[in-house]
Design a protein around this motif. Sequence first.
Motif, short mmCIF file in Angstrom:
data_model
loop_
_atom_site.label_atom_id
_atom_site.label_comp_id
_atom_site.label_asym_id
_atom_site.label_seq_id
_atom_site.Cartn_x
_atom_site.Cartn_y
_atom_site.Cartn_z
N THR A 182 0.83 -1.21 0.00
CA THR A 182 0.00 0.00 0.00
C THR A 182 0.86 1.25 0.00
N LEU A 183 1.86 1.29 0.88
CA LEU A 183 2.68 2.49 0.98
C LEU A 183 3.57 2.67 -0.24
N ASN A 184 4.06 1.59 -0.81
CA ASN A 184 4.90 1.70 -1.99
C ASN A 184 4.12 2.12 -3.23
N SER A 185 2.82 1.95 -3.23
CA SER A 185 2.02 2.32 -4.40
C SER A 185 1.42 3.72 -4.29
N LEU A 186 1.80 4.48 -3.28
CA LEU A 186 1.18 5.77 -3.06
C LEU A 186 1.64 6.87 -4.00
N HIS A 187 2.59 6.62 -4.85
CA HIS A 187 3.03 7.65 -5.76
C HIS A 187 2.04 7.83 -6.92
N VAL A 188 1.06 6.98 -7.02
CA VAL A 188 0.08 7.05 -8.10
C VAL A 188 -1.28 7.41 -7.52
N GLY A 189 -1.95 8.40 -8.10
CA GLY A 189 -3.31 8.70 -7.67
C GLY A 189 -3.48 10.11 -7.15
N ASP A 190 -4.70 10.45 -6.86
CA ASP A 190 -4.98 11.78 -6.36
C ASP A 190 -4.83 11.81 -4.84
N VAL A 191 -4.85 12.99 -4.28
CA VAL A 191 -4.58 13.18 -2.86
C VAL A 191 -5.60 12.46 -1.99
N ASP A 192 -6.87 12.49 -2.38
CA ASP A 192 -7.90 11.82 -1.57
C ASP A 192 -7.64 10.32 -1.49
N ARG A 193 -7.25 9.73 -2.61
CA ARG A 193 -6.96 8.30 -2.61
C ARG A 193 -5.70 8.00 -1.79
N ILE A 194 -4.72 8.87 -1.88
CA ILE A 194 -3.50 8.69 -1.08
C ILE A 194 -3.85 8.76 0.40
N LEU A 195 -4.65 9.73 0.79
CA LEU A 195 -5.04 9.86 2.20
C LEU A 195 -5.81 8.64 2.67
N ALA A 196 -6.68 8.10 1.82
CA ALA A 196 -7.44 6.90 2.19
C ALA A 196 -6.50 5.71 2.40
N ARG A 197 -5.51 5.57 1.54
CA ARG A 197 -4.56 4.47 1.69
C ARG A 197 -3.71 4.64 2.94
N LEU A 198 -3.35 5.88 3.24
CA LEU A 198 -2.60 6.13 4.48
C LEU A 198 -3.43 5.75 5.70
N GLU A 199 -4.71 6.09 5.68
CA GLU A 199 -5.59 5.74 6.80
C GLU A 199 -5.70 4.23 6.95
N GLU A 200 -5.78 3.52 5.83
CA GLU A 200 -5.87 2.06 5.86
C GLU A 200 -4.59 1.47 6.46
N ALA A 201 -3.45 1.96 6.01
CA ALA A 201 -2.17 1.48 6.54
C ALA A 201 -2.04 1.81 8.02
N GLU A 202 -2.48 2.99 8.39
CA GLU A 202 -2.41 3.42 9.78
C GLU A 202 -3.26 2.51 10.67
N ALA A 203 -4.45 2.15 10.21
CA ALA A 203 -5.33 1.28 10.99
C ALA A 203 -4.69 -0.10 11.18
N THR A 204 -4.10 -0.63 10.12
CA THR A 204 -3.45 -1.94 10.22
C THR A 204 -2.28 -1.89 11.18
N LEU A 205 -1.48 -0.85 11.10
CA LEU A 205 -0.33 -0.73 12.01
C LEU A 205 -0.77 -0.53 13.45
N ARG A 206 -1.88 0.17 13.63
CA ARG A 206 -2.41 0.35 14.99
C ARG A 206 -2.83 -1.01 15.56
N GLN A 207 -3.44 -1.87 14.73
CA GLN A 207 -3.82 -3.21 15.17
C GLN A 207 -2.58 -4.04 15.53
N LEU A 208 -1.48 -3.77 14.84
CA LEU A 208 -0.23 -4.50 15.10
C LEU A 208 0.59 -3.86 16.22
N ALA A 209 0.05 -2.81 16.85
CA ALA A 209 0.69 -2.10 17.96
C ALA A 209 2.03 -1.48 17.55
N GLU A 210 2.10 -0.96 16.34
CA GLU A 210 3.30 -0.28 15.85
C GLU A 210 3.06 1.24 15.90
N GLU A 211 2.99 1.77 17.11
CA GLU A 211 2.60 3.17 17.30
C GLU A 211 3.62 4.16 16.72
#
Length: 100
Positions: free
Chosen positions: A35-64
């Motif tokens: 997800t993070l490696n593919s963020l160079h493609v797309g508009d800002v809203d889509r990038i922000l959505a992918r960041l939120e998705e990655a953030e949620a997964t990392l929060r579940q993995l306790a990687e604060e």
Amino acid sequence: MLPGLIPVKKQWRPGSLCYDAGVPMDNPIDRVIVTLNSLHVGDVDRILARLEEAEATLRQLAEEELVEKIGEARGAIQKGDVPLFRKRLQHVVSRLGHLR
């Protein structure tokens, strides 16, 4: 195109975050890296959505610490600071590579 190379059309696999190479992405860390490696493609809203998705997964993995870095990346992209955005993403992806 270089001589001798055959173009290959990649197919999007439903339920995956990457182009399908026939390998399932069951590891959540691998999904975040893709997800993070593919963020160079797309508009800002889509990038922000992918960041939120990655953030949620990392929060579940306790990687604060990595969640914090993604937050910094989000702030950077919202301000238009692309170099800082890329630097923060590269840091997170590098750290995730060590966690595999």
